[in-house]
Design a protein around this motif. Sequence first.
Motif, PDB file in Angstrom:
ATOM      1  N   ALA A  73       0.819  -1.210   0.000  1.00 28.85           N
ATOM      2  CA  ALA A  73       0.000   0.000   0.000  1.00 28.85           C
ATOM      3  C   ALA A  73       0.853   1.261   0.000  1.00 28.85           C
ATOM      4  O   ALA A  73       0.451   2.291  -0.578  1.00 28.85           O
ATOM      5  N   TYR A  74       2.032   1.200   0.630  1.00 30.94           N
ATOM      6  CA  TYR A  74       2.866   2.400   0.739  1.00 30.94           C
ATOM      7  C   TYR A  74       4.203   2.264   0.013  1.00 30.94           C
ATOM      8  O   TYR A  74       5.177   2.905   0.385  1.00 30.94           O
ATOM      9  N   ARG A  75       4.205   1.457  -1.037  1.00 34.42           N
ATOM     10  CA  ARG A  75       5.348   1.431  -1.953  1.00 34.42           C
ATOM     11  C   ARG A  75       5.006   2.250  -3.186  1.00 34.42           C
ATOM     12  O   ARG A  75       3.849   2.372  -3.567  1.00 34.42           O
ATOM     13  N   ASP A  76       6.041   2.789  -3.825  1.00 33.49           N
ATOM     14  CA  ASP A  76       5.821   3.594  -5.016  1.00 33.49           C
ATOM     15  C   ASP A  76       5.693   2.679  -6.239  1.00 33.49           C
ATOM     16  O   ASP A  76       6.551   2.642  -7.119  1.00 33.49           O
ATOM     17  N   VAL A  77       4.591   1.920  -6.257  1.00 37.03           N
ATOM     18  CA  VAL A  77       4.313   1.001  -7.360  1.00 37.03           C
ATOM     19  C   VAL A  77       2.822   1.058  -7.668  1.00 37.03           C
ATOM     20  O   VAL A  77       2.007   1.347  -6.786  1.00 37.03           O
ATOM     21  N   PRO A  78       2.434   0.752  -8.921  1.00 32.59           N
ATOM     22  CA  PRO A  78       1.013   0.612  -9.220  1.00 32.59           C
ATOM     23  C   PRO A  78       0.496  -0.705  -8.652  1.00 32.59           C
ATOM     24  O   PRO A  78       1.237  -1.683  -8.559  1.00 32.59           O
ATOM     25  N   LEU A  79      -0.768  -0.726  -8.274  1.00 31.00           N
ATOM     26  CA  LEU A  79      -1.359  -1.918  -7.668  1.00 31.00           C
ATOM     27  C   LEU A  79      -2.638  -2.284  -8.415  1.00 31.00           C
ATOM     28  O   LEU A  79      -3.548  -1.461  -8.537  1.00 31.00           O
TER      29      LEU A  79
END
Length: 385
Positions: A73-79
């Motif tokens: 949720a708090y990584r700089d990645v699309p989910l």
Amino acid sequence: MTSRPPMPDEALGDLLDQIAEHLGSPVPAHLSAALRAVPRHLFLPPTLWLRDGSGDYEPCERETAPERWWRAAYRDVPLVTQFAEGPDGTRAPSSSASMPSVVVRMLKALDARQGHSVLEIGTGTGFNAALLSSLCGAEQVTSLDIDPELTRRAQRALKASGQQPDVVCADGAAGWRPNAPYDRIIATCSVRTVPLPWLEQTVTGGRLVIPWDTPWCNYGTLLATKQADGTAEGSLAPYGSFMLMRAQQVDAELRGDIPHAGREPERSTTSLSPWAVAGSDLDAQLYIGLRVPGAWHMWETEPESAHVRLWLADGRTDSCACVDYDGQQTSAFAVSQYGARKLWDEVARVYEEYVAVGRPGVDRHRLRIIPDGRSTRLEVSVPTA
């Protein structure tokens, strides 16, 4: 027994650091304040779909894997948050939470401030609508999504976050006239043609931030300003890769249809590597995509008569082509072209032009969006350096 996931402030601080690293500079103060006011985890479903390392996705459940879910949720990645089943029974992502650093880039380019009236196309999780509400005031924000279930989820998440913009279940291609005109329009889906209502519903001097797509290459974001003559002019920014707006999707591309069976091709050879036009050079791919209308491509890694094959097709006609690599030498490649349109010849000519004009980057392109009947047309230029 599971261990405690990170506290929100701790996780958000890590995310801001990741975004700053990606941007190469600190997150602007007003955007940092908006991110602190709008916790991202409130807008994510209990099940996230994460890359499994083999090109597919695997579920991550908040209930059974809270630490992993929270880190995602708090990584700089699309989910990926939702899948849809295609006509051939395969599934594909149909909704996602955008990469936070791209969200920040787009909001920075939009320059939305208190008092600006904003239309968002593609509510998705509702996170971006919440950020816009923090920046401009919830009463100034209208957000549209075509998916009823996504709209309901976003409305619940927005209410829980304390932000309640006007969220409407509607086809974003038509804009939303009841709240028009808008000072800013932002899309969280990509387009190949800017819908005419978006131009008509933007005030003169208003800003449009719209992810761009061509059949050849899904990359780049249009940053444009509405002109007094009703057109919009701007450039492409070198970021953004979003799902294409549903109204502009082409069935043949979704299915990967190549209409070559039982047809005799025109055969030749080429010295141009297929990887030059459809490999890692996104500048080249975008240049081709803007100048070879309708052409798309796909790689076939296990063809019967070649080591690797690049297919080209036009979703509007029955023309297609393929370029074969025999697995041994790279000075010549076999070409087969089917139909009236010689797609490989077109792509090769445009690639030669790309090289001749100095391999312009994405941000060198100038785009002009012009009203044309019930739609718009595009003029593209690359100013000389």
